[in-house]
Scaffold this motif. Structure first.
Motif, PDB file in Angstrom:
ATOM      1  N   ASP A  13       0.706  -1.331  -0.122  1.00  0.00           N
ATOM      2  CA  ASP A  13       0.072  -0.103   0.047  1.00  0.00           C
ATOM      3  C   ASP A  13       0.845   1.208   0.035  1.00  0.00           C
ATOM      4  OD1 ASP A  13      -2.156   1.555   0.074  1.00  0.00           O
ATOM      5  OD2 ASP A  13      -2.355   1.361   2.056  1.00  0.00           O
ATOM      6  N   SER A  19      -3.048   3.839  -3.779  1.00  0.00           N
ATOM      7  CA  SER A  19      -4.340   3.681  -3.121  1.00  0.00           C
ATOM      8  C   SER A  19      -4.942   4.812  -2.600  1.00  0.00           C
ATOM      9  CB  SER A  19      -4.421   2.337  -2.008  1.00  0.00           C
ATOM     10  OG  SER A  19      -3.277   2.744  -1.173  1.00  0.00           O
ATOM     11  N   GLU A  22      -8.643   5.471  -2.830  1.00  0.00           N
ATOM     12  CA  GLU A  22      -9.482   4.661  -2.064  1.00  0.00           C
ATOM     13  C   GLU A  22      -9.567   5.012  -0.503  1.00  0.00           C
ATOM     14  OE1 GLU A  22      -7.245   3.828  -4.153  1.00  0.00           O
ATOM     15  OE2 GLU A  22      -8.564   3.048  -5.864  1.00  0.00           O
ATOM     16  N   SER A  26     -12.909   6.130   1.601  1.00  0.00           N
ATOM     17  CA  SER A  26     -13.061   5.612   2.780  1.00  0.00           C
ATOM     18  C   SER A  26     -13.323   6.552   4.002  1.00  0.00           C
ATOM     19  CB  SER A  26     -12.378   4.220   3.205  1.00  0.00           C
ATOM     20  OG  SER A  26     -11.030   4.576   3.450  1.00  0.00           O
ATOM     21  N   GLU A  75     -11.429   0.720   7.345  1.00  0.00           N
ATOM     22  CA  GLU A  75     -10.520  -0.369   6.792  1.00  0.00           C
ATOM     23  C   GLU A  75     -11.511  -1.244   5.962  1.00  0.00           C
ATOM     24  OE1 GLU A  75      -7.090  -0.681   6.257  1.00  0.00           O
ATOM     25  OE2 GLU A  75      -7.620   1.309   7.096  1.00  0.00           O
ATOM     26  N   ARG A  79     -10.962  -1.577   2.028  1.00  0.00           N
ATOM     27  CA  ARG A  79     -11.042  -2.934   1.168  1.00  0.00           C
ATOM     28  C   ARG A  79     -11.821  -2.981   0.334  1.00  0.00           C
ATOM     29  NH1 ARG A  79      -8.506  -3.514   6.194  1.00  0.00           N
ATOM     30  NH2 ARG A  79      -6.803  -4.853   6.299  1.00  0.00           N
ATOM     31  N   GLU A  80     -13.235  -2.545   0.473  1.00  0.00           N
ATOM     32  CA  GLU A  80     -14.200  -2.637  -0.449  1.00  0.00           C
ATOM     33  C   GLU A  80     -13.881  -1.952  -1.677  1.00  0.00           C
ATOM     34  OE1 GLU A  80     -18.526  -0.769  -0.743  1.00  0.00           O
ATOM     35  OE2 GLU A  80     -18.065  -1.821   1.031  1.00  0.00           O
ATOM     36  N   VAL A  82     -10.766  -0.703  -2.610  1.00  0.00           N
ATOM     37  CA  VAL A  82      -9.500  -0.967  -3.253  1.00  0.00           C
ATOM     38  C   VAL A  82      -9.549  -2.226  -4.093  1.00  0.00           C
ATOM     39  CG1 VAL A  82      -8.493  -2.396  -1.483  1.00  0.00           C
ATOM     40  CG2 VAL A  82      -6.755  -0.568  -3.089  1.00  0.00           C
ATOM     41  N   ARG A  83     -10.468  -3.304  -3.627  1.00  0.00           N
ATOM     42  CA  ARG A  83     -10.510  -4.682  -4.368  1.00  0.00           C
ATOM     43  C   ARG A  83     -10.788  -4.385  -6.070  1.00  0.00           C
ATOM     44  NH1 ARG A  83     -15.012  -6.123  -1.581  1.00  0.00           N
ATOM     45  NH2 ARG A  83     -13.640  -6.894  -0.008  1.00  0.00           N
ATOM     46  N   ASP A  84     -11.752  -3.374  -6.291  1.00  0.00           N
ATOM     47  CA  ASP A  84     -11.815  -3.157  -7.662  1.00  0.00           C
ATOM     48  C   ASP A  84     -11.210  -2.243  -8.330  1.00  0.00           C
ATOM     49  OD1 ASP A  84     -13.944  -4.889  -7.394  1.00  0.00           O
ATOM     50  OD2 ASP A  84     -15.377  -3.397  -6.710  1.00  0.00           O
ATOM     51  N   THR A  85     -10.402  -1.114  -7.658  1.00  0.00           N
ATOM     52  CA  THR A  85      -9.686  -0.102  -8.562  1.00  0.00           C
ATOM     53  C   THR A  85      -7.964  -0.025  -8.074  1.00  0.00           C
ATOM     54  OG1 THR A  85     -10.151   1.310  -6.144  1.00  0.00           O
ATOM     55  CG2 THR A  85     -11.756   1.306  -8.091  1.00  0.00           C
ATOM     56  N   ALA A  86      -7.623  -0.772  -7.437  1.00  0.00           N
ATOM     57  CA  ALA A  86      -6.077  -0.971  -7.205  1.00  0.00           C
ATOM     58  C   ALA A  86      -5.308  -0.993  -8.510  1.00  0.00           C
ATOM     59  CB  ALA A  86      -5.678  -2.059  -6.285  1.00  0.00           C
TER      60      ALA A  86
END
Length: 95
Positions: A13, A19, A22, A26, A75, A79-80, A82-86
């Motif tokens: 990270d 990130s 994201e 969040s 957090e 995670r929600e 970053v899962r799709d956009t990292a």
């Protein structure tokens, strides 16, 4: 004792993946749901710090249980998102 490396822990990270957006999303989601103020300036002033340090700075919350509850929510949101956009830093792709 052996000299053989048995494990390596990578902190990706902010090192390999970008990130920041994201994280910012969040924090905004948490603040909105909790009815707390939050701004881009506050994000930039605290980015890179641990959640348990950020929450007292931003909102004056010092109860450890409440701080942990908010940190865990933040957090989960991160995670929600970053899962799709990292994505890796562009500089790494150009090496």
């Amino acid at each position: 004792m052996t000299d053989t490396i048995r494990a390596i822990i990578w902190d990706l990270d902010g090192v390999i993946i970008d990130s920041a957006e994201e994280h910012k999303r969040s924090w905004y989601r948490l603040a909105d749901e909790e009815g707390l103020p939050f701004s881009d300036q506050q994000f930039h002033d605290t980015f890179g710090m641990r959640n348990d340090a950020i929450i007292p700075i931003l909102w004056g919350i010092t109860d450890k249980k409440r701080v942990q509850e908010l940190a865990d929510k933040k957090e989960a949101y991160f995670r929600e998102f970053v899962r799709d956009t990292a994505a890796p830093f562009q500089e790494l792709l150009n090496c």
